[in-house]
Design a protein around this motif. Structure first.
Motif, mmCIF file in Angstrom:
data_model
loop_
_atom_site.group_PDB
_atom_site.id
_atom_site.type_symbol
_atom_site.label_atom_id
_atom_site.label_comp_id
_atom_site.label_asym_id
_atom_site.label_seq_id
_atom_site.Cartn_x
_atom_site.Cartn_y
_atom_site.Cartn_z
ATOM 1 N N TYR A 198 23.511 27.231 -46.087
ATOM 2 C CA TYR A 198 23.228 28.566 -45.578
ATOM 3 C C TYR A 198 23.425 28.607 -44.062
ATOM 4 C CZ TYR A 198 21.031 30.030 -49.973
ATOM 5 O OH TYR A 198 20.788 30.377 -51.282
ATOM 6 N N ASP A 233 24.490 32.365 -47.758
ATOM 7 C CA ASP A 233 25.096 31.113 -48.200
ATOM 8 C C ASP A 233 26.533 31.030 -47.757
ATOM 9 O OD1 ASP A 233 25.308 33.266 -50.273
ATOM 10 O OD2 ASP A 233 26.662 31.804 -51.196
ATOM 11 N N LYS A 250 21.540 24.987 -42.654
ATOM 12 C CA LYS A 250 20.529 24.340 -43.510
ATOM 13 C C LYS A 250 21.050 24.198 -44.930
ATOM 14 C CE LYS A 250 16.992 26.815 -44.761
ATOM 15 N NZ LYS A 250 15.807 27.737 -44.732
ATOM 16 N N LYS A 275 19.688 24.240 -49.037
ATOM 17 C CA LYS A 275 18.632 24.520 -50.003
ATOM 18 C C LYS A 275 18.898 23.661 -51.241
ATOM 19 C CE LYS A 275 17.145 29.231 -48.852
ATOM 20 N NZ LYS A 275 15.701 28.932 -48.718
ATOM 21 N N ASN A 287 17.918 22.990 -54.833
ATOM 22 C CA ASN A 287 17.243 23.630 -55.966
ATOM 23 C C ASN A 287 17.246 22.661 -57.163
ATOM 24 O OD1 ASN A 287 17.116 26.231 -54.523
ATOM 25 N ND2 ASN A 287 19.334 26.287 -54.879
ATOM 26 N N THR A 332 12.460 24.456 -54.833
ATOM 27 C CA THR A 332 13.469 24.529 -53.778
ATOM 28 C C THR A 332 12.949 23.809 -52.544
ATOM 29 O OG1 THR A 332 14.364 26.642 -54.567
ATOM 30 C CG2 THR A 332 14.829 26.025 -52.283
ATOM 31 N N ASP A 344 13.925 23.305 -48.600
ATOM 32 C CA ASP A 344 14.745 23.743 -47.470
ATOM 33 C C ASP A 344 14.822 22.598 -46.460
ATOM 34 O OD1 ASP A 344 15.032 26.164 -48.636
ATOM 35 O OD2 ASP A 344 13.782 27.277 -47.228
#
Length: 305
Positions: A187, A197, A206, A208, A210, A271, A273
């Motif tokens: 992202y 994204d 960054k 993410k 998931n 998730t 981050d």
């Protein structure tokens, strides 16, 4: 008158002859009596000598029995030790009596009775020692049996301990969380703070991560620490100043990021981050490794252009 004198003379001679015969017979009787007395005395002396020899042999035998008993390695009780000393003392006294050489019939009878009693005590003493040896043998056998049993039990305990350790390790492995599904999205962050994204490395700020956790009825439904290792396209681990270490799969590793999740075994998606402290991102594939409960949860990644 002459005839009367002549008749009396033969009569007197006859009386003298009779007297002499009586004296001779008396002397013969005395000799026979003395001979018989001497013979009886010789027999008595021989008897006493033979009896002393027999008693001496008897004492030798008794002393030998005592020595054989006390020569063993069996530990004697205080009572048996006292009896042993008493027997040796008695034998010494009897030997002293026999050493005199001449004993009266009364003394000889007393020694015979003493030896008789001594033999009884030695026999009983020997039996007591044999019983003590038997008890010691039984105790030794029981001790050896106990040692064997203890060794067997210790071996079984050791085996069971190892089996428990193995089982515990298997249970621990079975309880560890594993990834069911996972994906990684990069992202960028606009000035407004909105996240968008991207697939290119340059604008990315960054990642993410998931993922969902595979169902596990053995796993503890509670908070679980999650360790993240991010490997850049060149194969280097990305770390931050506060990055620490953890243990997984039997080795100590350094992590990139650490967090925790509340596992409820209900298929929840989690998730994580992660902001890259070493911006900008490089072109290539970033590999993300997740760890929990001392094992690897799984691996995922993302490729940036």
């Amino acid at each position: 008158m002459e005839n009367q004198s002549g008749q009396q003379q033969p009569k007197k001679n006859s009386n003298v002859i009779y007297f002499l015969i009586v004296v001779v017979l008396a002397l013969l009787g005395t000799d026979v009596y003395l001979y018989l007395q001497k013979n009886n005395s010789d027999k008595k002396i021989v008897y006493q000598h033979d009896e002393q020899t027999r008693l001496q042999t008897e004492l030798d035998s008794l002393e030998s029995q005592v020595e054989q008993v006390t020569a063993g390695k069996t530990k004697m009780t205080a009572a048996l030790t006292a009896k042993n000393d008493s027997l040796k003392s008695t034998i010494k006294i009897l030997r002293a009596k026999l050493a005199k050489g001449k004993l009266t019939a009364q003394e000889l009878a007393k020694v015979q009775e003493d030896v008789k009693q001594l033999r009884y005590f030695v026999t009983k003493y020997t039996a007591d020692i044999d019983e003590l040896k038997k008890q010691n043998t039984n105790l030794t056998n029981e001790r050896d049996t106990l040692k064997t049993n203890l060794a067997t039990v210790a071996k079984k305990v050791d085996t069971l301990s190892k089996q428990n350790e193995d089982l515990g390790a298997k249970v621990k492995v079975a309880q560890a969380l594993k990834l069911a599904t996972s994906d990684v999205v990069a992202y960028k962050i606009r000035g407004s703070g909105k996240e968008v994204d991207v697939t290119r490395a340059n604008p990315a700020k960054k990642l993410k991560i998931n993922f969902t956790v595979a169902s596990n009825t053995l796993a503890t439904k509670a908070m679980h620490d999650i360790y993240v290792r991010v490997i850049d396209p060149t194969g280097n681990l990305i770390t931050a100043p506060d990055s620490g270490t953890f243990s997984a799969d039997g080795q100590d590793l350094q992590y990139t990021y650490k967090t925790s999740i509340d596992f409820k075994d209900d298929g929840t998606q989690y998730t994580i981050d992660w902001i890259n402290p070493t911006l900008p991102f490089q072109k290539g594939t970033y590999t993300i490794m997740l760890y929990a409960d001392g094992g690897t949860m799984g691996k995922t990644g993302v490729t940036l252009k």
